[in-house]
Design a protein around this motif. Structure first.
Motif, PDB file in Angstrom:
ATOM      1  N   VAL A 121       0.950  -1.199   0.086  1.00 30.27           N
ATOM      2  CA  VAL A 121      -0.023  -0.126  -0.091  1.00 30.27           C
ATOM      3  C   VAL A 121       0.782   1.203  -0.052  1.00 30.27           C
ATOM      4  O   VAL A 121       2.079   1.393   0.737  1.00 30.27           O
ATOM      5  CB  VAL A 121      -0.900  -0.127   1.111  1.00 30.27           C
ATOM      6  CG1 VAL A 121      -1.685   1.317   1.413  1.00 30.27           C
ATOM      7  CG2 VAL A 121      -1.785  -1.260   1.070  1.00 30.27           C
ATOM      8  N   PRO A 122       0.525   2.066  -1.051  1.00 32.96           N
ATOM      9  CA  PRO A 122       1.359   3.525  -0.845  1.00 32.96           C
ATOM     10  C   PRO A 122       1.271   4.219   0.504  1.00 32.96           C
ATOM     11  O   PRO A 122       0.293   4.081   1.130  1.00 32.96           O
ATOM     12  CB  PRO A 122       0.566   4.437  -2.112  1.00 32.96           C
ATOM     13  CG  PRO A 122       0.228   3.097  -2.851  1.00 32.96           C
ATOM     14  CD  PRO A 122      -0.552   2.075  -2.041  1.00 32.96           C
ATOM     15  N   GLY A 123       2.351   4.847   0.667  1.00 35.11           N
ATOM     16  CA  GLY A 123       2.450   5.624   2.015  1.00 35.11           C
ATOM     17  C   GLY A 123       1.322   6.486   2.359  1.00 35.11           C
ATOM     18  O   GLY A 123       0.742   6.552   3.636  1.00 35.11           O
ATOM     19  N   VAL A 124       1.026   7.251   1.151  1.00 37.61           N
ATOM     20  CA  VAL A 124      -0.191   8.582   1.434  1.00 37.61           C
ATOM     21  C   VAL A 124      -1.450   7.597   1.819  1.00 37.61           C
ATOM     22  O   VAL A 124      -2.342   7.963   2.488  1.00 37.61           O
ATOM     23  CB  VAL A 124      -0.279   9.256   0.291  1.00 37.61           C
ATOM     24  CG1 VAL A 124      -1.665  10.274   0.333  1.00 37.61           C
ATOM     25  CG2 VAL A 124       0.912  10.016  -0.004  1.00 37.61           C
ATOM     26  N   ALA A 125      -1.862   6.452   0.836  1.00 37.19           N
ATOM     27  CA  ALA A 125      -2.931   5.781   1.010  1.00 37.19           C
ATOM     28  C   ALA A 125      -3.079   5.133   2.581  1.00 37.19           C
ATOM     29  O   ALA A 125      -4.254   5.107   3.248  1.00 37.19           O
ATOM     30  CB  ALA A 125      -3.104   4.899   0.147  1.00 37.19           C
ATOM     31  N   ALA A 126      -1.843   4.759   2.921  1.00 44.53           N
ATOM     32  CA  ALA A 126      -2.086   3.895   4.006  1.00 44.53           C
ATOM     33  C   ALA A 126      -1.940   5.024   5.326  1.00 44.53           C
ATOM     34  O   ALA A 126      -2.720   4.732   6.237  1.00 44.53           O
ATOM     35  CB  ALA A 126      -0.664   3.151   4.339  1.00 44.53           C
ATOM     36  N   SER A 127      -1.647   6.022   5.095  1.00 42.24           N
ATOM     37  CA  SER A 127      -1.739   7.236   6.127  1.00 42.24           C
ATOM     38  C   SER A 127      -3.052   7.607   6.653  1.00 42.24           C
ATOM     39  O   SER A 127      -3.792   7.720   7.405  1.00 42.24           O
ATOM     40  CB  SER A 127      -0.718   8.425   6.036  1.00 42.24           C
ATOM     41  OG  SER A 127       0.547   7.880   5.806  1.00 42.24           O
ATOM     42  N   LEU A 128      -3.881   7.613   5.037  1.00 39.92           N
ATOM     43  CA  LEU A 128      -5.248   8.403   5.198  1.00 39.92           C
ATOM     44  C   LEU A 128      -6.237   7.060   5.929  1.00 39.92           C
ATOM     45  O   LEU A 128      -7.311   7.660   6.683  1.00 39.92           O
ATOM     46  CB  LEU A 128      -5.665   8.405   3.776  1.00 39.92           C
ATOM     47  CG  LEU A 128      -5.076   9.772   3.040  1.00 39.92           C
ATOM     48  CD1 LEU A 128      -5.721   9.662   1.683  1.00 39.92           C
ATOM     49  CD2 LEU A 128      -5.197  10.812   4.154  1.00 39.92           C
ATOM     50  N   ILE A 129      -5.719   5.657   5.585  1.00 39.74           N
ATOM     51  CA  ILE A 129      -6.531   4.829   6.104  1.00 39.74           C
ATOM     52  C   ILE A 129      -6.543   4.798   7.594  1.00 39.74           C
ATOM     53  O   ILE A 129      -7.468   4.699   8.569  1.00 39.74           O
ATOM     54  CB  ILE A 129      -6.194   3.418   5.765  1.00 39.74           C
ATOM     55  CG1 ILE A 129      -6.572   3.311   4.144  1.00 39.74           C
ATOM     56  CG2 ILE A 129      -6.873   2.284   6.476  1.00 39.74           C
ATOM     57  CD1 ILE A 129      -6.118   2.049   3.485  1.00 39.74           C
ATOM     58  N   TRP A 130      -5.304   4.887   8.035  1.00 47.95           N
ATOM     59  CA  TRP A 130      -4.789   4.937   9.336  1.00 47.95           C
ATOM     60  C   TRP A 130      -5.508   6.133  10.178  1.00 47.95           C
ATOM     61  O   TRP A 130      -5.903   6.326  11.375  1.00 47.95           O
ATOM     62  CB  TRP A 130      -3.505   4.528   9.682  1.00 47.95           C
ATOM     63  CG  TRP A 130      -2.866   3.147   9.738  1.00 47.95           C
ATOM     64  CD1 TRP A 130      -2.674   2.614   8.526  1.00 47.95           C
ATOM     65  CD2 TRP A 130      -2.710   2.353  10.814  1.00 47.95           C
ATOM     66  NE1 TRP A 130      -2.248   1.339   8.826  1.00 47.95           N
ATOM     67  CE2 TRP A 130      -2.384   1.244  10.334  1.00 47.95           C
ATOM     68  CE3 TRP A 130      -2.763   2.278  12.028  1.00 47.95           C
ATOM     69  CZ2 TRP A 130      -1.936   0.128  10.910  1.00 47.95           C
ATOM     70  CZ3 TRP A 130      -2.618   1.293  12.689  1.00 47.95           C
ATOM     71  CH2 TRP A 130      -2.151  -0.114  12.368  1.00 47.95           C
TER      72      TRP A 130
END
Length: 301
Positions: A121-130
Motif C-alpha cells: 500500500v502506498p504511504g499516502v493511502a496507508a496514512s489516510l486509512i490509519w
C-alpha cells in the motif's frame, strides 16, 4: 584485420565499460550530487524562500542557531527515538514473520499476501486509512477501546500517544519488507545442515542460533540499515498523521525542515536541518560498513 584496426577495436573494447556507466553517472550528478552540493552551500547562507537566488553567505551561522534552538533538540530526539524504535520493532517483527512462514503449511500463500499488504500500500493511502482508524469520534480503535470499557484515547493529538501511533503505522509498513529480505535469505540456508543439527539433538532455538542466524545475519543488517535510513528521511506518514504535533513530539528533522522552509520561509536554515539528517544517515551507513568489514575479516581468517 590490419594492426591499426585491431588496435582501434581493442581501444573501443576498453572504453565500453565507461560507456555503460556514463548514463547513470550523469543521472547521479544532475539529480543527486548537484542538488546535494547546492543544499550544503545553501545551509551556509541566509537564503529565504521569497528570493531563493539572493542568499548571502553567513558561514556557520545557521548551525550556530541550531545549536542554540531548543526546538532543534526536540526534533533530533524525536528523530532518534522514532528511528531506533522503528528499526528494533520493525526488524524483529519482520524476522519473526519470515521464520513463521518459512516452512510450508496450508494457506501459506494467503498468509504471505496478507503480511505483504502493508508494504504494497502506498504511504499516502496507508496514512489516510490509519488516520480514519485513529479518529477520536468514529475511529475503529476508539470503538474497540469503548467496547472494552477503557474509554476513548487521543491517539494523534496527545503527546503520550502520538509518537507511538505513528510508530505503529511505520512498523506496519516496514516489517513486510524485512520479512521479504529475511525470507529470501532463509532460502539459502542449506537444508542438510539444519537436518544434521536436528539429528545431533539440537533444539529449534539452538539450530536457529548456530545454523540459521549466521546465514541470515548479513541480510538482517542490510534490512536494518535501509529501515534506519528510510526512517530518518520519512515524511509522508508523519506529516499526514500529525503534522509534527502535538507540541513537536513527532516533529522529526524532515518535518521540521518542511516547517522551516515553507512556514518560516528560511531555506538556509531548512538546508541546515537537511544537512544534520544527512549526517545521521551517513553515520548509520558508517556503522553498518564497519560491522560488515569486521565480519568479512573474521570469515577470511
Amino acid at each position: 584485420m590490419s594492426a591499426n584496426g585491431l588496435k582501434n577495436r581493442n581501444g573501443l573494447v576498453k572504453l565500453l565499460p565507461y560507456a555503460f556507466i556514463l548514463p547513470p553517472m550523469i543521472y547521479l550528478v544532475v539529480f543527486m550530487f548537484w542538488p546535494l552540493s547546492r543544499q550544503m552551500y545553501m545551509s551556509l547562507t541566509n537564503t529565504r524562500i521569497v528570493n531563493p537566488n539572493r542568499g548571502r553567505f553567513i558561514g556557520l551561522g545557521n548551525y550556530e542557531r541550531l545549536i542554540e534552538d531548543p526546538a532543534f533538540y526536540v526534533s533530533l530526539k524525536a528523530t532518534l527515538v522514532y528511528t531506533v524504535l522503528t528499526v528494533l520493532i520493525g526488524v524483529a517483527l519482520g524476522v519473526v514473520a519470515a521464520l513463521a512462514i518459512d516452512r510450508p503449511f496450508k494457506g501459506r500463500a494467503v498468509v504471505r499476501a496478507i503480511l505483504l499488504f502493508g508494504w504494497a500500500v502506498p504511504g499516502v493511502a496507508a496514512s489516510l486509512i490509519w488516520l480514519w482508524m485513529y479518529n477520536e469520534r468514529s475511529g475503529v480503535f476508539n470503538r474497540i477501546t469503548e467496547l472494552l470499557g477503557i474509554g476513548r484515547f487521543s491517539w494523534l493529538t496527545s503527546t503520550d500517544y502520538a509518537l507511538g501511533s505513528v510508530l505503529a503505522v511505520t512498523v506496519w509498513q516496514v516489517a513486510p519488507f524485512v520479512m521479504l529480505v529475511v525470507l529470501a535469505a532463509l532460502q539459502s540456508v542449506p537444508q542438510e545442515v539444519r537436518e544434521a543439527a536436528r539429528i545431533d539433538g539440537a533444539d529449534g532455538i539452538s539450530t536457529f542460533r548456530a545454523v540459521t542466524l549466521p546465514h541470515i545475519r548479513p541480510s538482517i543488517q542490510l534490512a536494518a540499515l535501509l529501515v534506519a535510513v528510510w526512517s530518518i528521511r520519512r515524511f509522508d506518514i508523519i506529516y499526514l498523521l500529525t503534522g509534527g504535533g502535538p507540541l513537536g513530539s513527532t516533529s522529526t528533522l524532515v518535518v521540521k525542515l518542511r516547517q522551516t522552509a515553507f512556514e518560516g520561509h528560511e531555506l538556509g536554515m531548512a538546508s541546515a536541518y537537511g544537512a544534520v539528517g544527512l549526517a545521521l544517515a551517513l553515520m548509520v551507513a558508517a556503522v553498518h560498513y564497519t560491522v560488515e568489514q569486521r565480519r568479512m575479516k573474521r570469515m577470511s581468517r
